[in-house]
Design an enzyme around this catalytic site. Structure first.
Site, PDB file in Angstrom:
ATOM      1  N   GLU A 194       0.799  -1.229   0.000  1.00 22.76           N
ATOM      2  CA  GLU A 194       0.000   0.000   0.000  1.00 22.76           C
ATOM      3  C   GLU A 194       0.832   1.280   0.000  1.00 22.76           C
ATOM      4  O   GLU A 194       0.744   2.096   0.929  1.00 22.76           O
ATOM      5  CB  GLU A 194      -0.978   0.010   1.176  1.00 22.76           C
ATOM      6  CG  GLU A 194      -2.085  -1.006   1.063  1.00 22.76           C
ATOM      7  CD  GLU A 194      -3.208  -0.770   2.074  1.00 22.76           C
ATOM      8  OE1 GLU A 194      -3.263   0.310   2.684  1.00 22.76           O
ATOM      9  OE2 GLU A 194      -4.034  -1.688   2.240  1.00 22.76           O
TER      10      GLU A 194
ATOM     11  N   GLU B 204      -5.712  -8.489   0.839  1.00 21.57           N
ATOM     12  CA  GLU B 204      -6.377  -8.099   2.088  1.00 21.57           C
ATOM     13  C   GLU B 204      -7.838  -7.780   1.809  1.00 21.57           C
ATOM     14  O   GLU B 204      -8.162  -7.089   0.847  1.00 21.57           O
ATOM     15  CB  GLU B 204      -5.743  -6.846   2.724  1.00 21.57           C
ATOM     16  CG  GLU B 204      -4.378  -7.020   3.318  1.00 21.57           C
ATOM     17  CD  GLU B 204      -3.850  -5.729   3.948  1.00 21.57           C
ATOM     18  OE1 GLU B 204      -4.669  -4.880   4.387  1.00 21.57           O
ATOM     19  OE2 GLU B 204      -2.630  -5.549   3.975  1.00 21.57           O
TER      20      GLU B 204
END
Length: 491
Positions: free
Chosen positions: A185, A390
């Site tokens: 991320e 995720e």
């Protein structure tokens, strides 16, 4: 209502079990089912084994940065409980465990030889996983930048040091790790940590934070190059978070401005981090905003060539969509309040039509399908197989004692419903003739195995399939843990 079966329309336990069986049967052959964690959020032992300080250690030490003044010094005490936690995964029946290596545990100064104690810890973890028959997806960087690297991701040198780290890790663990993710991320690190000041290192530079984005992407490219030069056996990819962006209105006096700023945020949050990896160039900013992206327009083409190396997989983290409205609004963001956010000419608008997680995030699984479809539309044949690295939700779960047996239990029906609806969206979107049918989606990881330290929110948000008592670190599998186990058994 969080973590209970008291919501209107909630399913019965038997209906949930039937849903798990049905979903398990619909998962494609060879599809990977896993759970995910990150080092800083679970390991603890921040001053053991010669571990160096990370930017997040320094950030949590600053008053007012973390809800309740919490630190990750103990986290879930995973450092001392690896056998117990791997046993939980074995009993869960998952195929793979996505974890991260703690960079400062292995290179306390962010450079030099790997520290023996750190290597030994991860060797023990991989030994346990192999004994349990669980594959590994190891992330090299999940936000714990060594504090010794001056400037953090504002400094190009950090990308170079990461390349060195990746090569050393590839040489040491390349024959053991099943798959490798370079960076987790970079959008969140850039926006929350360098633009808004809500995460480490706490900088609030707004669009002047974009060099931090480029240096992370450069680190990714150098990391891919280094891992392959080290001869790792496992596939290599990156993990990006994607959030479909929509304007707050599509008619009326503010519709045009809402649309313009939604397009700007889509570029800033999604395309800046995916386009260079998959297309080899940064996206064109919306008309009128070009000056804000000057730092990216002037990058060396050689950097872009490094960033755009072919990948074995693309990691997608999905949690929620984003709605954008013109005007400064309040300082509210999903993770807290930021005066920097309040100074922008747009803001994150609410989603009153959707239920929310404990974090206040909208539960909108149809936008999960949108995120997958957008990937397919934007990147087509250039997109490698996709792994959902995720997906999960926080709810304020609590341990209850069974009235007859006294057994500890956690009823988290809301999480079961969340996972079921998102898996259904995934299976539906990737099916033949569906919105994302051009994608090859090969895996799904639940965030998270354990309740953990949730960054600026401290210990207030519980994402785990396993409840953790942060006093004595007792692990209590939740109802959602048993639901995922049934899902795994039903394939």
């Amino acid at each position: 209502m969080a973590g209970t079966d008291a919501r209107p329309g909630a399913m019965s336990p038997e209906e949930r079990r039937e849903r798990a069986r049905d979903l398990g049967a619909r998962l494609p052959e060879g599809f990977t089912l896993g759970v995910a964690t990150s080092a800083f959020q679970i390991e603890g032992a921040t001053r053991e084994g010669g571990r160096g300080e990370s930017a997040w250690d320094a950030f949590t030490a600053q008053p007012g940065r973390i809800l309740g003044g919490a630190t990750a010094d103990r986290a879930t005490d995973h450092y001392h409980r690896v056998p117990e936690d791997v046993a939980l995964m074995r009993d869960l029946g998952v195929d793979s465990y996505r974890f991260s290596f703690a960079w400062p545990r292995l290179q306390p100064e962010g450079k030099g030889a790997l520290r023996r104690e750190g290597v030994d810890f991860y060797e023990r973890l991989l030994d346990e996983l192999e004994t349990a028959g669980i594959r590994s997806l190891a992330t090299l960087y999940h936000w714990d930048t060594p504090a010794a690297l001056a400037g953090g991701w504002f400094a190009r040198d950090t990308a170079l040091r990461f390349g060195d780290f990746a090569h050393a890790m590839g040489e040491r663990f390349g024959d053991r790790v099943t798959q490798w993710a370079t960076i987790n991320e970079p959008a969140t690190v850039t926006l929350e940590g360098y633009a808004l000041g809500l995460h480490a290192p706490g900088a609030a530079r707004l669009f002047n934070a974009l060099p931090a984005a480029h240096h992370q992407l450069l680190a990714h490219g150098l990391g891919v190059q280094a891992l392959r030069a080290a001869g790792v056996r496992g596939g290599v990819g990156i993990v990006n978070v994607h959030s479909p962006v929509v304007p707050a209105t599509d008619s009326g006096p503010s519709a045009e401005a809402d649309g313009v700023f939604a397009a700007l945020f889509d570029v800033l949050h999604n395309r800046v981090f995916a386009d260079p990896v998959l297309l080899g160039h940064y996206p064109q900013p919306p008309e009128g905003f070009e000056a804000l992206f000057t730092a990216l327009a002037e990058v060396d083409p050689a950097d872009l060539a490094l960033i755009a190396q072919p990948l074995d997989f693309y990691g997608l983290n999905y949690y929620m969509p984003t709605r954008i409205a013109a005007g400064s609004g309040s300082a509210a963001t999903p993770d807290g309040a930021s005066s920097a956010m309040a100074s922008l000419p747009f803001h994150l608008a609410d989603w009153p039509e959707y239920p929310r997680t404990g974090f206040g995030w909208p539960i909108a699984p149809e936008f999960f399908a949108t995120a997958l479809a957008e990937l397919g539309e934007r990147y087509g044949s250039l997109l490698p197989p996709v792994i959902v690295t995720e997906n999960g939700a926080s709810f304020p779960d609590a341990v209850e004692l069974h009235p007859e047996t006294g057994e500890a239990q956690v009823h988290d029906g809301s999480r079961i419903d969340y996972l079921a609806r998102h898996l259904e969206a995934l299976v539906g979107a990737a099916g033949s003739g569906s919105s994302a049918s051009s994608l090859e989606v090969v895996g799904y990881y639940v965030w998270s195995l354990l309740d953990n330290f949730e960054w600026a929110a401290g210990y207030s948000q519980r994402f785990g399939l396993v409840h953790v008592d942060f006093g004595d670190f007792t692990r209590t599998p939740k109802d959602s843990y048993r639901w995922v186990r049934l899902l795994a058994e039903s394939r």
